[in-house]
Design a protein around this motif. Structure first.
Motif, PDB file in Angstrom:
ATOM      1  N   LYS A 334      37.417  38.545  39.597  1.00  0.00           N
ATOM      2  CA  LYS A 334      36.696  39.821  39.673  1.00  0.00           C
ATOM      3  C   LYS A 334      36.045  39.997  41.041  1.00  0.00           C
ATOM      4  CE  LYS A 334      35.495  40.797  34.854  1.00  0.00           C
ATOM      5  NZ  LYS A 334      34.368  41.059  33.926  1.00  0.00           N
ATOM      6  N   PHE A 335      35.468  38.927  41.548  1.00  0.00           N
ATOM      7  CA  PHE A 335      34.823  39.008  42.862  1.00  0.00           C
ATOM      8  C   PHE A 335      35.820  39.422  43.935  1.00  0.00           C
ATOM      9  CE2 PHE A 335      34.268  36.869  46.938  1.00  0.00           C
ATOM     10  CZ  PHE A 335      33.045  37.374  47.354  1.00  0.00           C
ATOM     11  N   MET A 336      36.983  38.807  43.942  1.00  0.00           N
ATOM     12  CA  MET A 336      37.963  39.064  45.001  1.00  0.00           C
ATOM     13  C   MET A 336      38.436  40.508  45.025  1.00  0.00           C
ATOM     14  SD  MET A 336      38.294  36.322  46.795  1.00  0.00           S
ATOM     15  CE  MET A 336      39.866  36.366  47.660  1.00  0.00           C
ATOM     16  N   MET A 337      38.483  41.165  43.852  1.00  0.00           N
ATOM     17  CA  MET A 337      38.972  42.532  43.813  1.00  0.00           C
ATOM     18  C   MET A 337      37.861  43.568  43.694  1.00  0.00           C
ATOM     19  SD  MET A 337      41.406  44.698  43.996  1.00  0.00           S
ATOM     20  CE  MET A 337      42.779  43.537  44.116  1.00  0.00           C
ATOM     21  N   LEU A 338      36.776  43.257  42.974  1.00  0.00           N
ATOM     22  CA  LEU A 338      35.816  44.285  42.614  1.00  0.00           C
ATOM     23  C   LEU A 338      34.465  44.194  43.310  1.00  0.00           C
ATOM     24  CD1 LEU A 338      36.548  44.413  38.770  1.00  0.00           C
ATOM     25  CD2 LEU A 338      37.460  45.892  40.572  1.00  0.00           C
ATOM     26  N   ASP A 339      34.144  43.064  43.920  1.00  0.00           N
ATOM     27  CA  ASP A 339      32.934  43.024  44.727  1.00  0.00           C
ATOM     28  C   ASP A 339      33.047  44.091  45.817  1.00  0.00           C
ATOM     29  OD1 ASP A 339      30.470  41.402  45.892  1.00  0.00           O
ATOM     30  OD2 ASP A 339      31.846  41.773  47.556  1.00  0.00           O
ATOM     31  N   PRO A 340      32.043  44.960  45.990  1.00  0.00           N
ATOM     32  CA  PRO A 340      32.191  46.082  46.933  1.00  0.00           C
ATOM     33  C   PRO A 340      32.596  45.670  48.343  1.00  0.00           C
ATOM     34  CG  PRO A 340      30.263  46.408  45.552  1.00  0.00           C
ATOM     35  CD  PRO A 340      30.775  45.032  45.243  1.00  0.00           C
ATOM     36  N   GLU A 341      31.984  44.629  48.883  1.00  0.00           N
ATOM     37  CA  GLU A 341      32.340  44.204  50.238  1.00  0.00           C
ATOM     38  C   GLU A 341      33.732  43.592  50.275  1.00  0.00           C
ATOM     39  OE1 GLU A 341      29.522  41.992  52.545  1.00  0.00           O
ATOM     40  OE2 GLU A 341      27.821  42.950  51.558  1.00  0.00           O
ATOM     41  N   ALA A 342      34.054  42.780  49.266  1.00  0.00           N
ATOM     42  CA  ALA A 342      35.381  42.158  49.221  1.00  0.00           C
ATOM     43  C   ALA A 342      36.461  43.222  49.034  1.00  0.00           C
ATOM     44  CB  ALA A 342      35.448  41.132  48.094  1.00  0.00           C
ATOM     45  N   HIS A 343      36.211  44.187  48.173  1.00  0.00           N
ATOM     46  CA  HIS A 343      37.183  45.266  47.917  1.00  0.00           C
ATOM     47  C   HIS A 343      37.434  46.072  49.192  1.00  0.00           C
ATOM     48  CE1 HIS A 343      39.389  48.192  45.504  1.00  0.00           C
ATOM     49  NE2 HIS A 343      38.658  49.157  46.022  1.00  0.00           N
ATOM     50  N   LYS A 344      36.361  46.464  49.844  1.00  0.00           N
ATOM     51  CA  LYS A 344      36.495  47.249  51.070  1.00  0.00           C
ATOM     52  C   LYS A 344      37.200  46.444  52.157  1.00  0.00           C
ATOM     53  CE  LYS A 344      33.718  50.073  54.250  1.00  0.00           C
ATOM     54  NZ  LYS A 344      32.345  50.530  54.569  1.00  0.00           N
ATOM     55  N   ALA A 349      41.865  45.199  55.531  1.00  0.00           N
ATOM     56  CA  ALA A 349      42.710  44.124  56.056  1.00  0.00           C
ATOM     57  C   ALA A 349      44.191  44.411  55.844  1.00  0.00           C
ATOM     58  CB  ALA A 349      42.338  42.798  55.405  1.00  0.00           C
ATOM     59  N   ASP A 350      44.528  45.016  54.684  1.00  0.00           N
ATOM     60  CA  ASP A 350      45.940  45.206  54.347  1.00  0.00           C
ATOM     61  C   ASP A 350      46.330  46.675  54.253  1.00  0.00           C
ATOM     62  OD1 ASP A 350      48.198  43.600  54.110  1.00  0.00           O
ATOM     63  OD2 ASP A 350      48.245  43.759  51.937  1.00  0.00           O
ATOM     64  N   ALA A 351      45.483  47.552  54.778  1.00  0.00           N
ATOM     65  CA  ALA A 351      45.777  48.995  54.812  1.00  0.00           C
ATOM     66  C   ALA A 351      46.134  49.530  53.427  1.00  0.00           C
ATOM     67  CB  ALA A 351      46.882  49.297  55.814  1.00  0.00           C
ATOM     68  N   LYS A 357      37.343  54.324  40.248  1.00  0.00           N
ATOM     69  CA  LYS A 357      36.930  55.668  39.861  1.00  0.00           C
ATOM     70  C   LYS A 357      35.926  56.248  40.864  1.00  0.00           C
ATOM     71  CE  LYS A 357      38.069  55.065  35.017  1.00  0.00           C
ATOM     72  NZ  LYS A 357      37.598  54.877  33.630  1.00  0.00           N
ATOM     73  N   GLU A 358      35.179  55.384  41.494  1.00  0.00           N
ATOM     74  CA  GLU A 358      34.349  55.774  42.635  1.00  0.00           C
ATOM     75  C   GLU A 358      34.923  55.042  43.853  1.00  0.00           C
ATOM     76  OE1 GLU A 358      30.206  55.184  41.984  1.00  0.00           O
ATOM     77  OE2 GLU A 358      30.201  56.206  40.044  1.00  0.00           O
ATOM     78  N   PRO A 359      35.977  55.608  44.468  1.00  0.00           N
ATOM     79  CA  PRO A 359      36.715  54.877  45.508  1.00  0.00           C
ATOM     80  C   PRO A 359      35.854  54.529  46.714  1.00  0.00           C
ATOM     81  CG  PRO A 359      37.354  57.185  45.459  1.00  0.00           C
ATOM     82  CD  PRO A 359      36.495  56.959  44.255  1.00  0.00           C
ATOM     83  N   LEU A 360      36.078  53.335  47.216  1.00  0.00           N
ATOM     84  CA  LEU A 360      35.400  52.908  48.437  1.00  0.00           C
ATOM     85  C   LEU A 360      36.235  53.336  49.633  1.00  0.00           C
ATOM     86  CD1 LEU A 360      34.211  49.329  47.451  1.00  0.00           C
ATOM     87  CD2 LEU A 360      32.899  51.436  47.449  1.00  0.00           C
ATOM     88  N   LYS A 361      35.584  53.835  50.648  1.00  0.00           N
ATOM     89  CA  LYS A 361      36.271  54.304  51.847  1.00  0.00           C
ATOM     90  C   LYS A 361      36.040  53.330  52.993  1.00  0.00           C
ATOM     91  CE  LYS A 361      36.002  59.180  50.490  1.00  0.00           C
ATOM     92  NZ  LYS A 361      35.550  60.545  50.858  1.00  0.00           N
ATOM     93  N   TRP A 362      37.002  53.287  53.881  1.00  0.00           N
ATOM     94  CA  TRP A 362      36.905  52.417  55.041  1.00  0.00           C
ATOM     95  C   TRP A 362      37.351  53.195  56.268  1.00  0.00           C
ATOM     96  CZ3 TRP A 362      41.997  51.259  56.781  1.00  0.00           C
ATOM     97  CH2 TRP A 362      43.017  51.537  55.852  1.00  0.00           C
ATOM     98  N   GLU A 363      37.060  52.656  57.411  1.00  0.00           N
ATOM     99  CA  GLU A 363      37.363  53.360  58.661  1.00  0.00           C
ATOM    100  C   GLU A 363      38.849  53.223  58.971  1.00  0.00           C
ATOM    101  OE1 GLU A 363      35.951  53.398  63.347  1.00  0.00           O
ATOM    102  OE2 GLU A 363      34.767  52.310  61.853  1.00  0.00           O
ATOM    103  N   MET A 364      39.572  54.327  58.831  1.00  0.00           N
ATOM    104  CA  MET A 364      41.019  54.303  59.002  1.00  0.00           C
ATOM    105  C   MET A 364      41.417  54.626  60.433  1.00  0.00           C
ATOM    106  SD  MET A 364      42.321  56.297  55.573  1.00  0.00           S
ATOM    107  CE  MET A 364      41.589  55.946  53.971  1.00  0.00           C
ATOM    108  N   SER A 365      42.526  54.016  60.864  1.00  0.00           N
ATOM    109  CA  SER A 365      43.122  54.355  62.150  1.00  0.00           C
ATOM    110  C   SER A 365      43.838  55.700  62.005  1.00  0.00           C
ATOM    111  CB  SER A 365      44.125  53.279  62.554  1.00  0.00           C
ATOM    112  OG  SER A 365      45.274  53.335  61.716  1.00  0.00           O
TER     113      SER A 365
END
Length: 431
Positions: A334-344, A349-351, A357-365
């Motif tokens: 659960k941590f590897m997929m759902l922890d907010p920092e790990a998920h983001k 890392a893998d685009a 349901k509340e999607p996390l956003k990251w800085e996209m190229s």
């Protein structure tokens, strides 16, 4: 006198015992402290999936963070050999030897459910944060924790080389892609890049499958019911299109002698104009030093209809049914997929794109933004190769795709025999 001496000795002994706490040993319980013996750390074994994006350092940093937050749990990381499309063969070997890891990643879930190797994941509040998790259930049970969307039927292209060849728009149909390839070849530019190992099968699948699956989004389910076959006219036509690209010399020479990591670098060095690959490539592109811009378009279909294939909530984390520490293993998964920092961090890392349901956003190229827009402007994806298309395919079909793609590329197999071999493989492994 003797009685008096004996009485004195008893009194002296009682005094000594009282001074020592009334006990004759030094265990914590007997000191009156009520302390329990310190619990030993539990160790779980985690099978990681290493790629140019998801590096050893990436996983080890996450493991350190998890262990810091969970001091009673230690994580031992293992990894399969390189240059395979997934860890299935490696995991099958470990399962047979009794060394199946506590947590596995990127496995073909159906295969290991069939082998009774995976733990059912409880549908709790954590799982309910994931969009469409129900679609990954097998016989009403969940075995895999994932919350990502991963478009795969993409073609990345070198904008500089396209301009040199006078190509002003991206291909949408098979005919338009062949016309672009001919212009590139006329300028002594390699039109298309692929490689050996799993990459050839992936290329074959993404170049052909969109045309088939856009019209039948449950093709694998129908194949189980013998309603469709790989030897049907539409599949043979798609495979002939792929074969024709090879015969016309549009792929890189010696493609099967290099692997996925090498062909990625070939494209980033400007050695070819088009590179069929999944969204994860954009993570490598974002940090690469090069003198050209990269664009992306959906893999063309026969009639030009745009349709994406890919994975939704796939490639995640599963827990071994026979884990000695299932609670710790599930907590780590659960941590590897759902922890907010790990998920983001995983998304970046893998685009990948969040399917919470509340999607996390990251800085996209800029390139990743183009992919995201393709994803938003297309119908919901279905899978291909070893991903669900109505149903999960028979186990190991990815390896058969690889064999067909490589043999056609080598000229050792014609389309008819190649597609027949896929049907034969399916029928043999259909339980």
């Amino acid at each position: 006198m003797k009685k008096w001496f004996a009485l004195c000795m008893v009194i002296m002994l009682a005094a000594v015992l009282a001074a020592c706490g009334g006990k004759t040993n030094n265990s914590p319980a007997e000191k009156g402290t009520n302390q329990e013996p310190a619990a030993k750390d539990v160790e779980i074994v985690f099978q990681s999936w290493i790629t140019p994006n998801l590096t050893v350092e990436y996983y080890d940093n996450l493991i350190k963070k998890f262990e810091s937050a969970n001091p009673g749990i230690k994580v031992k990381r293992i990894q399969p050999p390189a240059n395979e499309g997934n860890p299935d063969s490696y995991l099958k070997t470990l399962l047979a030897s009794g060394d199946f890891p506590d947590v596995v990643q990127n496995a073909t879930i159906q295969m290991f459910v069939d082998a009774d190797a995976l733990l059912e994941i409880p549908i709790d509040d954590d799982i309910k944060k994931i969009n469409n998790y129900e679609a990954e259930m097998i016989d009403g049970k969940l075995y895999n924790i994932s919350a990502i969307r991963q478009p795969q039927s993409l073609i990345f292209y070198n904008k500089k080389l396209f301009a040199e060849a006078g190509i002003t728009s991206t291909p949408k149909s098979w005919a338009e892609l062949e016309a672009a390839a001919e212009k590139l070849k006329a300028k002594n530019i390699t039109p298309l890049l692929t490689a050996g190992d799993w990459t050839a099968g992936f290329t074959f699948s993404v170049m052909t499958s969109p045309t088939i699956y856009k019209d039948n989004k449950s093709w694998y389910a129908d194949r189980f019911d013998n309603k469709v076959k790989f030897t049907d006219a539409n599949w043979k036509e798609a495979a002939s299109y792929y074969s024709g690209l090879i015969e016309k010399g549009y792929f890189n020479k010696g493609a099967l002698s290099i692997d996925y990591t090498a062909v990625e670098q070939e494209f980033l060095k400007g050695k070819g104009a088009m590179y069929p690959m999944g969204s994860w490539f954009s993570a490598a592109e974002a940090v690469a030093q090069k003198d050209f811009e990269v664009g992306v378009f959906a893999t063309p279909t026969k009639d030009g209809t745009q349709y994406l294939l890919g994975g939704e909530n796939a490639g995640g984390y599963a827990v071994a049914k026979n884990s000695k520490n299932p609670e710790a293993a599930l907590k780590f998964a659960k941590f590897m997929m759902l922890d907010p920092e790990a998920h983001k961090g995983y998304l970046q890392a893998d685009a990948l794109f969040s399917n919470l349901k509340e999607p996390l956003k990251w800085e996209m190229s800029p390139l990743q933004t183009e992919i995201y827009e393709l994803l938003l402007n297309n119908p919901p994806m279905v899978g291909h190769m070893n991903n669900k298309v109505g149903r999960v395919p028979v186990a190991g079909i990815q390896d058969q795709y690889n064999k067909v793609a490589q043999n056609i590329m080598l000229g050792d197999m014609d389309v008819e025999k190649g597609m027949q071999s896929l049907d034969e493989y399916w029928d043999k492994h259909n339980k």
